[in-house]
Design a protein around this motif. Structure first.
Motif, PDB file in Angstrom:
ATOM      1  N   SER A   1      13.620 -13.088 -33.498  1.00  0.00           N
ATOM      2  CA  SER A   1      12.778 -14.228 -33.863  1.00  0.00           C
ATOM      3  C   SER A   1      11.768 -14.572 -32.773  1.00  0.00           C
TER       4      SER A   1
ATOM      5  N   HIS B   1       9.719 -20.123 -29.348  1.00  0.00           N
ATOM      6  CA  HIS B   1       8.338 -19.642 -29.272  1.00  0.00           C
ATOM      7  C   HIS B   1       7.871 -19.366 -30.693  1.00  0.00           C
ATOM      8  N   ALA B   2       6.585 -19.532 -30.939  1.00  0.00           N
ATOM      9  CA  ALA B   2       6.051 -19.316 -32.289  1.00  0.00           C
ATOM     10  C   ALA B   2       4.618 -18.807 -32.195  1.00  0.00           C
TER      11      ALA B   2
ATOM     12  N   TRP C   1       3.953 -23.290 -36.678  1.00  0.00           N
ATOM     13  CA  TRP C   1       4.178 -22.304 -37.740  1.00  0.00           C
ATOM     14  C   TRP C   1       5.085 -21.191 -37.233  1.00  0.00           C
ATOM     15  N   ILE C   2       6.202 -20.942 -37.959  1.00  0.00           N
ATOM     16  CA  ILE C   2       7.221 -19.998 -37.479  1.00  0.00           C
ATOM     17  C   ILE C   2       7.339 -18.741 -38.333  1.00  0.00           C
TER      18      ILE C   2
ATOM     19  N   LEU D   1      14.613 -20.955 -36.652  1.00  0.00           N
ATOM     20  CA  LEU D   1      13.917 -21.846 -35.715  1.00  0.00           C
ATOM     21  C   LEU D   1      13.784 -23.241 -36.322  1.00  0.00           C
TER      22      LEU D   1
ATOM     23  N   VAL E   1       8.428 -26.060 -27.421  1.00  0.00           N
ATOM     24  CA  VAL E   1       7.857 -24.875 -28.059  1.00  0.00           C
ATOM     25  C   VAL E   1       6.737 -24.293 -27.213  1.00  0.00           C
TER      26      VAL E   1
ATOM     27  N   VAL F   1       3.629 -21.492 -27.760  1.00  0.00           N
ATOM     28  CA  VAL F   1       2.943 -20.841 -28.885  1.00  0.00           C
ATOM     29  C   VAL F   1       1.880 -19.883 -28.369  1.00  0.00           C
TER      30      VAL F   1
ATOM     31  N   THR G   1       6.395 -24.074 -41.651  1.00  0.00           N
ATOM     32  CA  THR G   1       5.917 -24.853 -40.510  1.00  0.00           C
ATOM     33  C   THR G   1       6.929 -25.943 -40.140  1.00  0.00           C
TER      34      THR G   1
END
Lengths: 274, 241
Positions: free
Chosen positions: A26, A162-163, A173-174, A180, A192, A194, A212
């Motif tokens: 992920s 992290h995304a 947004w994942i 997550l 988070v 990103v 999201t």
């Protein structure tokens, strides 16, 4: 909430905090994890949802971890997680072994605000024998005897994730990395990193909103380009096999581990925080 | 028609999967994964295959919980497990060797075994190292037991144990393995010498059937490309694709 540095992001985590970590596939927040190590945070309790790899191994090798709950710690095709194995064998890491669905179910109990959740399986395993916090009850709704395990809810102090995308409103947004979302729902605070911050409102986008995490659950966001490196991030970049091979080799000894952190390989694009 | 040891094992496992509607496979299991894809090709679309974490063979999108939820509902017919140690009662150990918790040898952990082994009807144990180190009398740690006491909800469990030497079936009532076939080129003595547990066997143990030419053609033709999606290194090594 936005545009904090990774250093500011992880400085919110105090010594002794519990932190939920995602599975390797992920996209773990490795750049933020390194910032946490540099910050010198100690006595952490790691909760793998439900497994971990390099991320937990870095924290363990750097001496940041006192206890851990996990269903598996591995570098996958790159071999065993060397710091994890060394620490468990030396008795330096107190490990609560369990199975993947137990961690996910207990986190879902945390998400729902209920004290425990039942789960099939586990009975007769040595996992259950070594988990006094897991209990076997009789299913109160069954006609006959039906023993079933109940697991206490997990409510992590922090989820560190992290995304690919965050927005100016604090939404994240994942993609398909759905656990997550559960982590953010269950944890008291969610930090988070990103890859990119966009101006548009991700929650207003019908296509992206279902994947999201709404800003309500997010404590802070910092930008980290290639923030999972050397782990890959689905749809963004691949795993850096060379760097992970180097880690698997070097981290077998403490000297090698320290050297990896200090002078080891770096991502092709530097990790930028702004 | 000649065949590799991988192709033999793929065909052996595919036979065990006949009639299964949905097979789930872990991402680091290229031989079981290839067997599942072979069975799917032979089933004319009746068998579905989910390879975890692959881009094209993964129909799950609800995070790590979904596989376990599906298993608990009976939506998965077959799954594969292995063990650093497997014992004669079908217990598997994914945790380590020695006394828990400070073990002499420590492995990654039990992963999903302590749910999937109980709930998936056909769990096929696969281990391509058949030695007294792996096939032991009693495991040092039970990640998941081979059988459960009466009254424990347990619709699933071990169906067979496939190794580089032979195929065992599992008798739930006796909690014992039975030697079914020995792979070509191997002997009963070799199996006995390398197995740390006792098992049942017929007076004459048949040889494992060799792969049928049409199955080999299928594997080497269209299937090799499919296998290369989740298992690129394996497909390159075995079929050069």
């Amino acid at each position: 909430m936005i545009a904090e540095t990774l250093q500011e992001l992880v400085a919110q985590i105090p010594d002794g905090a519990s932190i939920a970590l995602p599975p390797t596939r992920s996209g773990p927040a490795i750049a933020a994890t390194r910032a946490l190590i540099e910050h010198g945070t100690k006595n952490l309790h790691l909760i793998a949802i439900p497994t971990s790899g390099l991320q937990a191994d870095l924290l363990i090798g750097a001496g940041c971890v006192a206890t851990m709950e996990s269903a598996g710690v591995t570098l996958d095709e790159f071999g065993q997680a060397p710091s994890f194995v060394n620490a468990v064998k030396a008795g330096a890491l107190q490990l609560k072994d369990t199975t993947c669905p137990a961690l996910v179910s207990a986190l879902q109990a945390g998400e729902k605000g209920i004290p425990f959740i039942p789960m099939r399986g586990l009975i007769g395993s040595d996992l259950l024998k070594h988990r006094p916090d897991y209990q076997v009850i009789d299913n109160p709704l069954a006609d006959g005897a039906d023993p079933i395990v109940v697991l206490p809810a997990i409510v992590p102090d922090f989820a560190l994730i992290h995304a690919p995308l965050g927005d100016r409103h604090g939404n994240v947004w994942i993609g398909k990395a759905r656990e997550l979302m559960t982590m953010a729902h269950a944890a008291k605070r969610t930090l988070v990193s990103v890859e990119e911050v966009v101006d548009e409102n991700l929650m207003a986008d019908e296509l992206r909103a279902p994947a999201t995490i709404p800003a309500h659950y997010i404590t802070a966001i910092a930008r980290a380009t290639r923030g999972c490196w050397p782990i890959g991030l689905q749809g963004c970049y691949d795993t850096d096999a060379e760097a992970l091979t180097a880690y698997a080799r070097m981290a077998r000894t403490q000297e090698g581990f320290d050297q990896f952190l200090k002078d080891g390989p770096r991502p092709a694009q530097p990790v930028a925080a702004e | 028609m000649g065949y590799s040891s991988e192709e033999l094992l793929i065909c052996v496992i595919a036979r065990l999967l006949e009639g299964v509607d949905h097979i789930a496979v872990g991402v680091s299991s290229p031989i079981p994964g290839s067997a599942a894809l072979l069975q799917r090709a032979l089933s004319d679309g009746a068998t579905r295959v989910t390879v975890l974490n692959s881009r094209h063979l993964q129909a799950l999108n609800d995070g790590v919980t979904e596989l376990f939820d599906m298993a608990a509902q009976g939506r998965i017919g077959a799954f594969f497990l292995s063990g650093g140690q497997i014992d004669g009662s079908g217990n598997i150990n994914l945790v380590g060797v020695g006394d828990y918790p400070q073990m002499k040898v420590r492995w990654s952990g039990s992963f999903g075994s302590a749910l999937l082994y109980y709930l998936v009807p056909k769990v096929i144990l696969f281990r391509d190292e058949h030695t007294r180190r792996t096939m032991v009398e009693k495991v040092d740690f039970i990640s998941a037991p081979g059988t459960s006491e009466e009254g424990i909800h347990r619709p699933g469990g071990p169906h067979a144990l496939v190794t580089n030497l032979c195929v065992f079936s599992f008798d739930k009532a006796k909690a014992r393995f039975c030697l079914e076939t020995i792979h070509p080129g191997h002997t009963l003595e070799e199996v006995l010498d390398n197995t740390g547990f006792e098992f049942d066997r017929p007076d004459t143990v048949p040889q494992t059937p060799v792969p049928e030419p049409e199955r080999l053609n299928l594997l080497r033709g269209s299937l090799a490309q499919h296998v290369a999606d989740p298992y690129p290194k394996f497909a390159a090594r075995v079929w050069g694709v």
